[in-house]
Design a protein around this motif. Structure first.
Motif, mmCIF file in Angstrom:
data_model
loop_
_atom_site.group_PDB
_atom_site.id
_atom_site.type_symbol
_atom_site.label_atom_id
_atom_site.label_comp_id
_atom_site.label_asym_id
_atom_site.label_seq_id
_atom_site.Cartn_x
_atom_site.Cartn_y
_atom_site.Cartn_z
ATOM 1 N N GLY A 336 15.018 -4.757 3.631
ATOM 2 C CA GLY A 336 13.809 -5.549 3.478
ATOM 3 C C GLY A 336 12.840 -4.914 2.509
ATOM 4 O O GLY A 336 12.281 -3.855 2.784
ATOM 5 N N GLY A 337 12.651 -5.530 1.371
ATOM 6 C CA GLY A 337 11.702 -5.020 0.387
ATOM 7 C C GLY A 337 11.762 -5.827 -0.887
ATOM 8 O O GLY A 337 12.842 -6.216 -1.326
ATOM 9 N N VAL A 338 10.603 -6.095 -1.474
ATOM 10 C CA VAL A 338 10.510 -6.845 -2.726
ATOM 11 C C VAL A 338 10.178 -5.874 -3.855
ATOM 12 O O VAL A 338 9.286 -5.034 -3.722
ATOM 13 N N SER A 339 10.890 -5.994 -4.957
ATOM 14 C CA SER A 339 10.613 -5.191 -6.153
ATOM 15 C C SER A 339 9.739 -6.017 -7.093
ATOM 16 O O SER A 339 10.208 -6.995 -7.667
ATOM 17 N N GLY A 340 8.482 -5.604 -7.241
ATOM 18 C CA GLY A 340 7.594 -6.405 -8.071
ATOM 19 C C GLY A 340 6.537 -5.617 -8.806
ATOM 20 O O GLY A 340 5.576 -6.196 -9.317
ATOM 21 N N LEU A 341 6.700 -4.310 -8.896
ATOM 22 C CA LEU A 341 5.666 -3.460 -9.479
ATOM 23 C C LEU A 341 5.305 -3.865 -10.900
ATOM 24 O O LEU A 341 4.126 -3.955 -11.256
ATOM 25 N N GLN A 342 6.303 -4.146 -11.732
ATOM 26 C CA GLN A 342 6.045 -4.406 -13.148
ATOM 27 C C GLN A 342 5.424 -5.776 -13.399
ATOM 28 O O GLN A 342 4.709 -5.951 -14.384
ATOM 29 N N VAL A 343 5.679 -6.745 -12.531
ATOM 30 C CA VAL A 343 5.236 -8.121 -12.806
ATOM 31 C C VAL A 343 4.205 -8.622 -11.801
ATOM 32 O O VAL A 343 3.834 -9.797 -11.825
ATOM 33 N N GLY A 344 3.701 -7.747 -10.935
ATOM 34 C CA GLY A 344 2.772 -8.190 -9.899
ATOM 35 C C GLY A 344 1.525 -8.844 -10.449
ATOM 36 O O GLY A 344 1.093 -9.900 -9.968
ATOM 37 N N PHE A 345 0.917 -8.236 -11.467
ATOM 38 C CA PHE A 345 -0.304 -8.817 -12.032
ATOM 39 C C PHE A 345 -0.034 -10.196 -12.610
ATOM 40 O O PHE A 345 -0.780 -11.152 -12.347
ATOM 41 N N SER A 346 1.013 -10.312 -13.396
ATOM 42 C CA SER A 346 1.312 -11.603 -14.023
ATOM 43 C C SER A 346 1.597 -12.676 -12.980
ATOM 44 O O SER A 346 1.186 -13.832 -13.127
ATOM 45 N N ALA A 347 2.304 -12.290 -11.912
ATOM 46 C CA ALA A 347 2.604 -13.255 -10.856
ATOM 47 C C ALA A 347 1.323 -13.754 -10.194
ATOM 48 O O ALA A 347 1.130 -14.965 -10.001
ATOM 49 N N VAL A 348 0.434 -12.835 -9.833
ATOM 50 C CA VAL A 348 -0.802 -13.235 -9.165
ATOM 51 C C VAL A 348 -1.689 -14.039 -10.105
ATOM 52 O O VAL A 348 -2.275 -15.061 -9.712
ATOM 53 N N TRP A 349 -1.788 -13.609 -11.351
ATOM 54 C CA TRP A 349 -2.638 -14.341 -12.304
ATOM 55 C C TRP A 349 -2.089 -15.745 -12.561
ATOM 56 O O TRP A 349 -2.848 -16.708 -12.692
ATOM 57 N N THR A 350 -0.779 -15.898 -12.607
ATOM 58 C CA THR A 350 -0.194 -17.223 -12.806
ATOM 59 C C THR A 350 -0.628 -18.179 -11.701
ATOM 60 O O THR A 350 -1.051 -19.317 -11.966
ATOM 61 N N GLU A 351 -0.545 -17.732 -10.447
ATOM 62 C CA GLU A 351 -0.934 -18.589 -9.324
ATOM 63 C C GLU A 351 -2.445 -18.756 -9.260
ATOM 64 O O GLU A 351 -2.947 -19.850 -8.955
ATOM 65 N N VAL A 357 -8.795 -19.893 -9.946
ATOM 66 C CA VAL A 357 -9.424 -18.611 -9.599
ATOM 67 C C VAL A 357 -9.626 -17.810 -10.878
ATOM 68 O O VAL A 357 -8.693 -17.646 -11.664
ATOM 69 N N PRO A 358 -10.815 -17.291 -11.128
ATOM 70 C CA PRO A 358 -11.068 -16.602 -12.404
ATOM 71 C C PRO A 358 -10.352 -15.262 -12.516
ATOM 72 O O PRO A 358 -10.058 -14.599 -11.514
ATOM 73 N N LEU A 359 -10.110 -14.869 -13.747
ATOM 74 C CA LEU A 359 -9.407 -13.622 -14.024
ATOM 75 C C LEU A 359 -10.127 -12.424 -13.427
ATOM 76 O O LEU A 359 -9.487 -11.494 -12.913
ATOM 77 N N GLU A 360 -11.449 -12.431 -13.459
ATOM 78 C CA GLU A 360 -12.169 -11.259 -12.968
ATOM 79 C C GLU A 360 -11.943 -11.039 -11.474
ATOM 80 O O GLU A 360 -11.980 -9.898 -11.001
ATOM 81 N N ASP A 361 -11.688 -12.104 -10.713
ATOM 82 C CA ASP A 361 -11.383 -11.925 -9.298
ATOM 83 C C ASP A 361 -10.038 -11.224 -9.115
ATOM 84 O O ASP A 361 -9.909 -10.296 -8.309
ATOM 85 N N VAL A 362 -9.038 -11.675 -9.865
ATOM 86 C CA VAL A 362 -7.712 -11.056 -9.781
ATOM 87 C C VAL A 362 -7.788 -9.582 -10.149
ATOM 88 O O VAL A 362 -7.204 -8.719 -9.474
ATOM 89 N N VAL A 363 -8.515 -9.286 -11.208
ATOM 90 C CA VAL A 363 -8.626 -7.892 -11.654
ATOM 91 C C VAL A 363 -9.322 -7.050 -10.598
ATOM 92 O O VAL A 363 -8.904 -5.919 -10.316
ATOM 93 N N ARG A 364 -10.368 -7.580 -9.991
ATOM 94 C CA ARG A 364 -11.056 -6.820 -8.931
ATOM 95 C C ARG A 364 -10.113 -6.542 -7.765
ATOM 96 O O ARG A 364 -10.078 -5.419 -7.243
ATOM 97 N N TRP A 365 -9.339 -7.543 -7.357
ATOM 98 C CA TRP A 365 -8.409 -7.353 -6.240
ATOM 99 C C TRP A 365 -7.327 -6.333 -6.557
ATOM 100 O O TRP A 365 -6.775 -5.715 -5.651
ATOM 101 N N MET A 366 -7.004 -6.157 -7.844
ATOM 102 C CA MET A 366 -5.876 -5.304 -8.222
ATOM 103 C C MET A 366 -6.296 -4.032 -8.950
ATOM 104 O O MET A 366 -5.449 -3.286 -9.418
ATOM 105 N N SER A 367 -7.591 -3.769 -9.025
ATOM 106 C CA SER A 367 -8.054 -2.538 -9.685
ATOM 107 C C SER A 367 -9.083 -1.813 -8.831
ATOM 108 O O SER A 367 -8.748 -0.883 -8.093
#
Length: 447
Positions: A336-351, A357-367
Motif C-alpha cells: 500500500g503506497g502511492v508514488s507521487g513525489l515528482q508530480v504532486g504539485f502538478s496534480a493538485v494544481w490541475t484539480e 482555486v487560486p494558485l497561491e492557495d495551492v502553493v501555501r498548502w504545499m510550501s
C-alpha cells in the motif's frame, strides 16, 4: 555583494501574487522588492518568461525514502532528484521503511551517513515512536532523538506493514505523547483503529471496492478521536497524517475550536483521484488509508479552503513493482503506497484550477504549510532572511505523465498516463540551480 537577482512579473509571496525583484546573497533572500524592474544588480540575473511564475521551493514533509535496507524501493539519490524536478526543495524523511528504522540515535546516524553526499535537495528526518521506545521508563531514546534534531515522532495505531516498526496501543500512545510533550516535541500519527480494521471485510481480489470496504471511514474516525483526546489530556502537539476520510472533519473542527494543539495534512491522491474511477486490478492506486469516493473528495477540498486541513504532502511510499502485484492485480496483498513525489504539485494544481482555486492557495498548502507544521525554519516562503529556494513554474503548460520517465526509482505511479497542467521548468536551491548530477542538498536538523 548580491550574488543573484530574480525578476518575476508574477511571484507567489505571503502578500499574494505580485511582481517582484528578489535579491539573494550567499544562498539567502536579502530583499524582496516590489516590481519586476526594481533597481538591483548582481553577478547573475534570472528574468522569468511571461508565462512563468516564481514560487517558493515546495516543502514535502511526508516522504518515505527507505534507504538503507530497502533502497531498491527508493533511495536518497532517486527520491531527491524526483523532488527537485517537481519543484520540491525540502523533504522530511519518514522513519520507515528503512532498515534500521529511525527509532534510535543509531538508526538516525546510519540514515544520515548514507544520505550525505547523495541528496539533490535539503532533507530533514522524523523519528519513530514504537513499542520499544514508548514503554514506561523506556522513553529516553525519544528525548535523545529530539536532541539530535529530528522534527517529531511518527507513530502507527495499526500495523505499519513492516515488522521492524510496530504500532502503538492506546496506552503506549499516551505514554509516548506525554514523554514527547515533556521535552517540547510533537507526535505525528497514522490514525487507523486496528479493532475496526479487524472487524471489516477482508480485502482480496482485483476489485477496488472490496479493498475500500476493508479500510472503512470508521477506522480513521475512531483513531483520530483517540489522538485528539490524547493531545487534549497531555497538551502535546499532535499531527494527523494523510487524512483521507472526511467523516473525521467535524471531530477535528471541534478540537480546534477547543484549542487542542492539532494539525492535519492530506495528500494529492486524495484530492485528485476517486474510488469510482479506479479500475479493477489497478494496484498502483492502493494506499492506506485508501482513496475514497467523489463526494468525500469534495469535502476535503472544502476543508482545505476553510483552513481545517493545514497542508498537502505526498506520502510518497513506493515499492518494487512485484510488491504491487501488477501481474495479478490482487489488492489484498499488494503493497500500500502511492508514488507521487515528482508530480504532486502538478496534480493538485490541475484539480485546483478546475475548481477555481487560486494558485497561491495551492502553493501555501504545499510550501509554507508543511514547513510550519514540521517546524522547518527558513523554508516555504519568499521572504527576506529565508533560504533562496525557488521553483519556476509554467502554470498553464501541459504535462503528460509517463511513469517510466519519472525519477522515482521504480516505474509505478497512480498518475501514469495522466495529462496535467503546471510544469516545473527550473528549481533553485539556496540560489543555485539544482544539478541532478552534482547533488548539493544539505541534511537539516530541527532548529
Amino acid at each position: 555583494m548580491t550574488t543573484l537577482v530574480l525578476r518575476a512579473r508574477r511571484a507567489v509571496t505571503p502578500e499574494g501574487v505580485r511582481p517582484v525583484t528578489v535579491a539573494v546573497t550567499d544562498g539567502r533572500i536579502t530583499a524582496v522588492l516590489p516590481g519586476a524592474d526594481a533597481v538591483a544588480s548582481a553577478a547573475r540575473e534570472i528574468v522569468l518568461a511571461e508565462d512563468e511564475v516564481l514560487l517558493p521551493g515546495l516543502v514535502d514533509s511526508h516522504v518515505h525514502v527507505n534507504e538503507p535496507g530497502r533502497t531498491e524501493w527508493e533511495g536518497f539519490a532517486s527520491a531527491t532528484r524526483a523532488a527537485a524536478l517537481g519543484g520540491v526543495t525540502t523533504i522530511v524523511d519518514m522513519p520507515l521503511n528503512s532498515v534500521p528504522p529511525t527509532t534510535t540515535v543509531h538508526g538516525l546516524d546510519v540514515k544520515r551517513s548514507v544520505a550525505r553526499d547523495q541528496v539533490a535537495v535539503d532533507v530533514g528526518f522524523w523519528g519513530g515512536a514504537v513499542p520499544e521506545n514508548c514503554a514506561p521508563g523506556a522513553t529516553e531514546e525519544l528525548r535523545a532523538l529530539h536532541e539530535r534534531g529530528v522534527y517529531g515522532f511518527k507513530a502507527f495505531l495499526s500495523p505499519s506493514g513492516v515488522d521492524e516498526f510496530g504500532h502503538l496501543s492506546p496506552d503506549q500512545l499516551r505514554t509516548a505523547a506525554a514523554a514527547i510533550g515533556g521535552f517540547g516535541g510533537q507526535i505525528i500519527v497514522h490514525a487507523e483503529d486496528p479493532s475496526v480494521l479487524v472487524g471489516a471485510p477482508a480485502a482480496s481480489g482485483r476489485e477496488y471496492a472490496a479493498f475500500l470496504a476493508s479500510r472503512p471511514d470508521a477506522a480513521e474516525h475512531e483513531a483520530i478521536a483517540l489522538v485528539i483526546e490524547t493531545a487534549r489530556r497531555t497538551g502535546t502537539r499532535a499531527h494527523i497524517l494523510h487524512l483521507s476520510s472526511a467523516s473525521a472533519l467535524p471531530l477535528i473542527a471541534r478540537a480546534r475550536a477547543d484549542g487542542v494543539p492539532l494539525t492535519v495534512e492530506t495528500c494529492p491522491h486524495y484530492l485528485t483521484l476517486e474510488a469510482e474511477a479506479i479500475p479493477a486490478g489497478a494496484t498502483q492506486f492502493k494506499c492506506c488509508p485508501p482513496i475514497r469516493g467523489h463526494a468525500n473528495r469534495d469535502l476535503l477540498w472544502r476543508a482545505l479552503s476553510d483552513g481545517l486541513i493545514d497542508c498537502v504532502v505526498s506520502d510518497h511510499s513506493p515499492s518494487t513493482p512485484d510488491l504491487k502485484n501488477l501481474d495479478t492485480g490482487d489488492f489484498g496483498t499488494a503493497w500500500g503506497g502511492v508514488s507521487g513525489l515528482q508530480v504532486g504539485f502538478s496534480a493538485v494544481w490541475t484539480e485546483a484550477r478546475r475548481r477555481g482555486v487560486p494558485l497561491e492557495d495551492v502553493v501555501r498548502w504545499m510550501s509554507s504549510g508543511p514547513a510550519r507544521v514540521a517546524g522547518v525554519e527558513g523554508k516555504g516562503s519568499i521572504v527576506g532572511g529565508g533560504d533562496a529556494d525557488f521553483a519556476i513554474v509554467a502554470p498553464e503548460e501541459t504535462l503528460h505523465v509517463v511513469a517510466r520517465d519519472l525519477q522515482h526509482r521504480n516505474p509505478v505511479s497512480a498518475y501514469d498516463g495522466a495529462d496535467l497542467v503546471g510544469r516545473v521548468r527550473r528549481t533553485i536551491l539556496r540560489g543555485a540551480d539544482v544539478d541532478l548530477e552534482a547533488p548539493a542538498g544539505r541534511l537539516l536538523t530541527r532548529g
